[in-house]
Motif scaffolding. Structure first.
Motif, PDB file in Angstrom:
ATOM      1  N   ALA A  13       0.832  -1.206   0.000  1.00 23.43           N
ATOM      2  CA  ALA A  13       0.000   0.000   0.000  1.00 23.43           C
ATOM      3  C   ALA A  13       0.867   1.257   0.000  1.00 23.43           C
ATOM      4  CB  ALA A  13      -0.925   0.000   1.211  1.00 23.43           C
ATOM      5  N   ALA A  14       1.960   1.233   0.732  1.00 23.78           N
ATOM      6  CA  ALA A  14       2.842   2.394   0.768  1.00 23.78           C
ATOM      7  C   ALA A  14       3.527   2.601  -0.586  1.00 23.78           C
ATOM      8  CB  ALA A  14       3.879   2.234   1.870  1.00 23.78           C
ATOM      9  N   GLN A  15       3.896   1.505  -1.244  1.00 27.14           N
ATOM     10  CA  GLN A  15       4.512   1.625  -2.568  1.00 27.14           C
ATOM     11  C   GLN A  15       3.516   2.201  -3.573  1.00 27.14           C
ATOM     12  OE1 GLN A  15       5.994  -2.257  -3.566  1.00 27.14           O
ATOM     13  NE2 GLN A  15       7.827  -2.015  -2.311  1.00 27.14           N
ATOM     14  N   VAL A  16       2.273   1.762  -3.511  1.00 22.69           N
ATOM     15  CA  VAL A  16       1.248   2.287  -4.413  1.00 22.69           C
ATOM     16  C   VAL A  16       0.987   3.756  -4.110  1.00 22.69           C
ATOM     17  CG1 VAL A  16      -1.199   2.099  -5.037  1.00 22.69           C
ATOM     18  CG2 VAL A  16       0.201   0.049  -4.871  1.00 22.69           C
ATOM     19  N   ALA A  17       0.987   4.120  -2.817  1.00 25.09           N
ATOM     20  CA  ALA A  17       0.770   5.513  -2.442  1.00 25.09           C
ATOM     21  C   ALA A  17       1.913   6.398  -2.944  1.00 25.09           C
ATOM     22  CB  ALA A  17       0.643   5.631  -0.926  1.00 25.09           C
ATOM     23  N   TRP A  18       3.143   5.929  -2.845  1.00 28.97           N
ATOM     24  CA  TRP A  18       4.277   6.701  -3.364  1.00 28.97           C
ATOM     25  C   TRP A  18       4.187   6.863  -4.879  1.00 28.97           C
ATOM     26  CZ3 TRP A  18       7.743   9.858  -1.453  1.00 28.97           C
ATOM     27  CH2 TRP A  18       8.006   9.820  -0.086  1.00 28.97           C
TER      28      TRP A  18
END
Length: 79
Positions: A13-18
């Motif tokens: 989720a953090a990678q997608v948010a970045w």
């Protein structure tokens, strides 16, 4: 630790948010470049080779960035 290794250790989720944030930053850049292009008064300069469709790039990257952030939001809120 280098940046790539830190990015790999983030949650999905953090990678997608970045990635969504990066798309939105590019959308802001495309919007500024379109504003700069339309502000010029010389019509001959608009017809020169090298013209980029900034409006289309803005729309594409803004929609992609907003979609990626919307997909990452529920997982980021759960923790």
């Amino acid at each position: 630790m280098d940046l790539v290794a830190q990015f790999e250790l983030l949650s999905d989720a953090a990678q997608v948010a970045w990635a969504g944030g990066a798309c939105l930053v590019f959308a802001v850049f495309a919007s500024l470049m379109e504003w700069r292009r339309t502000r010029t008064r010389n019509l001959a300069r608009l017809e020169q080779v090298g013209w980029v469709p900034w409006t289309g790039l803005f729309l594409l990257s803004a929609m992609l960035g907003a979609g990626l952030l919307a997909m990452a939001l529920p997982a980021m809120l759960k923790g």
